[in-house]
Design an enzyme around this catalytic site. Structure first.
Site, mmCIF file in Angstrom:
data_model
loop_
_atom_site.group_PDB
_atom_site.id
_atom_site.type_symbol
_atom_site.label_atom_id
_atom_site.label_comp_id
_atom_site.label_asym_id
_atom_site.label_seq_id
_atom_site.Cartn_x
_atom_site.Cartn_y
_atom_site.Cartn_z
ATOM 1 N N ASP A 56 0.755 -1.221 0.056
ATOM 2 C CA ASP A 56 0.047 0.212 0.214
ATOM 3 C C ASP A 56 1.134 1.052 -0.494
ATOM 4 O OD1 ASP A 56 -1.329 1.668 1.164
ATOM 5 O OD2 ASP A 56 -2.868 0.640 1.810
ATOM 6 N N TYR A 145 -7.408 16.214 -6.875
ATOM 7 C CA TYR A 145 -6.769 15.263 -7.811
ATOM 8 C C TYR A 145 -6.061 16.197 -8.783
ATOM 9 C CZ TYR A 145 -7.235 11.931 -10.907
ATOM 10 O OH TYR A 145 -6.293 10.840 -12.105
ATOM 11 N N LYS A 149 -2.004 15.957 -8.985
ATOM 12 C CA LYS A 149 -1.793 14.877 -10.848
ATOM 13 C C LYS A 149 -1.044 16.593 -11.667
ATOM 14 C CE LYS A 149 -3.502 11.233 -11.562
ATOM 15 N NZ LYS A 149 -3.271 10.263 -11.028
ATOM 16 N N THR A 180 -11.902 2.140 -16.690
ATOM 17 C CA THR A 180 -11.615 0.784 -15.722
ATOM 18 C C THR A 180 -12.298 1.390 -14.347
ATOM 19 O OG1 THR A 180 -9.543 2.990 -14.572
ATOM 20 C CG2 THR A 180 -8.932 2.075 -16.648
HETATM 21 N N1 LIG Z 1 -9.595 5.758 -15.683
HETATM 22 C C1 LIG Z 1 -9.151 7.562 -16.390
HETATM 23 O O1 LIG Z 1 -10.176 7.585 -16.209
HETATM 24 C C2 LIG Z 1 -7.696 7.796 -15.440
HETATM 25 C C3 LIG Z 1 -8.119 9.020 -16.260
HETATM 26 C C4 LIG Z 1 -7.185 9.960 -15.849
HETATM 27 C C5 LIG Z 1 -6.320 9.042 -15.268
HETATM 28 N N2 LIG Z 1 -5.701 7.828 -14.755
HETATM 29 C C6 LIG Z 1 -4.810 7.667 -13.985
HETATM 30 O O2 LIG Z 1 -4.899 6.683 -14.282
HETATM 31 C C7 LIG Z 1 -3.827 5.518 -12.968
HETATM 32 C C8 LIG Z 1 -4.519 3.833 -13.102
HETATM 33 O O3 LIG Z 1 -6.705 4.333 -13.134
HETATM 34 P P1 LIG Z 1 -7.047 2.980 -13.402
HETATM 35 O O4 LIG Z 1 -7.907 4.365 -14.250
HETATM 36 O O5 LIG Z 1 -6.650 1.816 -14.520
HETATM 37 O O6 LIG Z 1 -7.830 2.971 -12.444
HETATM 38 P P2 LIG Z 1 -8.257 1.519 -11.394
HETATM 39 O O7 LIG Z 1 -8.111 0.683 -12.164
HETATM 40 O O8 LIG Z 1 -8.983 1.618 -10.330
HETATM 41 O O9 LIG Z 1 -6.799 0.934 -10.952
HETATM 42 C C9 LIG Z 1 -5.942 1.436 -9.787
HETATM 43 C C10 LIG Z 1 -4.640 1.073 -9.602
HETATM 44 O O10 LIG Z 1 -4.072 1.190 -8.468
HETATM 45 C C11 LIG Z 1 -3.756 0.021 -7.410
HETATM 46 N N3 LIG Z 1 -4.284 1.312 -6.231
HETATM 47 C C12 LIG Z 1 -4.382 2.192 -5.539
HETATM 48 N N4 LIG Z 1 -4.272 3.000 -4.381
HETATM 49 C C13 LIG Z 1 -3.710 1.928 -3.877
HETATM 50 C C14 LIG Z 1 -2.417 2.340 -2.803
HETATM 51 N N5 LIG Z 1 -3.192 2.865 -1.927
HETATM 52 N N6 LIG Z 1 -1.249 1.466 -3.165
HETATM 53 C C15 LIG Z 1 -1.583 0.963 -4.136
HETATM 54 N N7 LIG Z 1 -1.509 0.578 -5.192
HETATM 55 C C16 LIG Z 1 -3.000 1.261 -5.224
HETATM 56 C C17 LIG Z 1 -5.023 -0.719 -7.226
HETATM 57 O O11 LIG Z 1 -4.512 -1.655 -6.675
HETATM 58 P P3 LIG Z 1 -5.232 -2.365 -5.348
HETATM 59 O O12 LIG Z 1 -6.740 -1.681 -4.980
HETATM 60 O O13 LIG Z 1 -4.577 -3.409 -5.986
HETATM 61 O O14 LIG Z 1 -4.036 -1.026 -4.637
HETATM 62 C C18 LIG Z 1 -5.392 -0.756 -9.268
HETATM 63 O O15 LIG Z 1 -4.612 -1.701 -8.826
HETATM 64 C C19 LIG Z 1 -4.513 6.343 -11.694
HETATM 65 O O16 LIG Z 1 -2.866 6.804 -10.892
HETATM 66 C C20 LIG Z 1 -5.750 7.022 -12.141
HETATM 67 O O17 LIG Z 1 -5.078 8.702 -11.872
HETATM 68 C C21 LIG Z 1 -7.018 7.230 -14.654
#
Ligand SMILES: NC(=O)c1ccc[n+]([C@@H]2O[C@H](COP(=O)([O-])OP(=O)(O)OC[C@H]3O[C@@H](n4cnc5c(N)ncnc54)[C@H](OP(=O)(O)O)[C@@H]3O)[C@@H](O)[C@H]2O)c1
Length: 251
Positions: A56, A145, A149, A180
């Protein structure tokens, strides 16, 4: 000899996709997230050696374990992908200070600390890559947020600018909306934002890795968002500020 990449947030979404694409390119992987079972399932599905490192990243001891793995000269990590993240559905006036602190630690402090741990070895070896998954939100006045970023983008650009001549590439990946688990984990539905605005995780991951290979400091993923980006500085902050998570419907 095969290169190694460490991916945070590899258990789901963009991180899992980045890990799959790095594996397809022949990278050995170190997979980091909290959910050990999901990391192990991913590792078992990949045809490259994988190390599972549950952590974590908002817990100081866990973050330190991952930093120590990155700094281990006996097991060099060639590419760091700082991707783990989450969002908060409430706005600053209503949110829980503990959630805000975890947000800042995961989105800003963890990428800084892990880059700091990875850099000395990369400098000695004269090569290395750091891909930081930020967000287009980092260019917008849309809350805490976005502010976290913005920090990640500025840090990644600094590393790119200051260490390019040392053989180090750093790329900040700025996705828009991606399909996602991110919004679902915030208790939000994808309705409220038009279907056309949602990108595929595989495409976003591919563009991020291509940008890193080419040494691009900032990559806005997806053609739709590349079209929008030049217009953003022309739009008044008070209008941009409305583009918060409130646009998405609660589950
Ligand atoms: N989806 C979007 O629309 C979007 C847009 C712009 C940017 N992003 C960015 O893309 C990145 C990936 O997000 P995603 O969209 O793939 O979301 P996601 O599907 O919710 O995946 C998030 C990942 O982060 C891990 N995580 C969360 N809290 C954590 C912690 N405290 N320690 C370690 N790992 C942690 C989760 O794994 P566990 O729960 O197993 O820890 C999971 O593997 C993020 O930085 C997000 O801000 C996403």
């Amino acid at each position: 000899m095969a290169m190694t990449a460490l991916v945070t947030g590899a258990s789901a979404g963009l991180g899992a996709e980045l890990a799959r694409q790095l594996a397809a390119d022949g990278f050995r992987l170190v997979l980091v997230a909290r959910d050990r079972a999901r990391l192990e399932a991913l590792a078992a599905s990949l045809a490259v050696p994988c190390e599972v490192l549950p952590a974590d990243l908002t817990v100081p001891d866990d973050l330190q374990r991952v930093a120590a793995r990155l700094a281990d000269p006996a097991r060099p990590v060639d590419v760091l992908v700082s991707n783990a993240g989450f969002g908060i559905a409430a706005e600053l006036a209503d949110s829980d200070p503990a959630d805000e602190r975890r947000l800042l630690e995961l989105l800003a402090w963890a990428p800084l600390r892990l880059s700091q741990a990875a850099l000395p070895g990369m400098l000695v070896r004269g090569r290395g890559g750091i891909l930081t998954v930020a967000s287009l939100a980092g260019l917008l006045p849309t809350g805490s947020y976005a502010a976290a970023k913005a920090h990640a983008i500025a840090l990644s650009r600094s590393i790119a600018a200051q260490h390019r001549a040392d053989g180090i590439r750093a790329t900040a990946l700025l996705p828009g909306f991606v399909r996602t688990e991110f919004h679902e984990r915030m208790g939000l539905r994808r309705t409220g934002v038009p279907a056309i605005a949602w990108a595929d995780a595989a495409d976003v991951a591919r563009e991020g890795l291509a940008g890193l290979r080419r040494g691009r400091a900032v990559v806005v993923s997806d053609w739709r968002y590349r079209l929008v980006r030049p217009v953003l500085p022309l739009v008044p902050d008070r209008m941009l500020g409305r583009w918060t998570m409130r646009r998405l419907d609660p589950r």
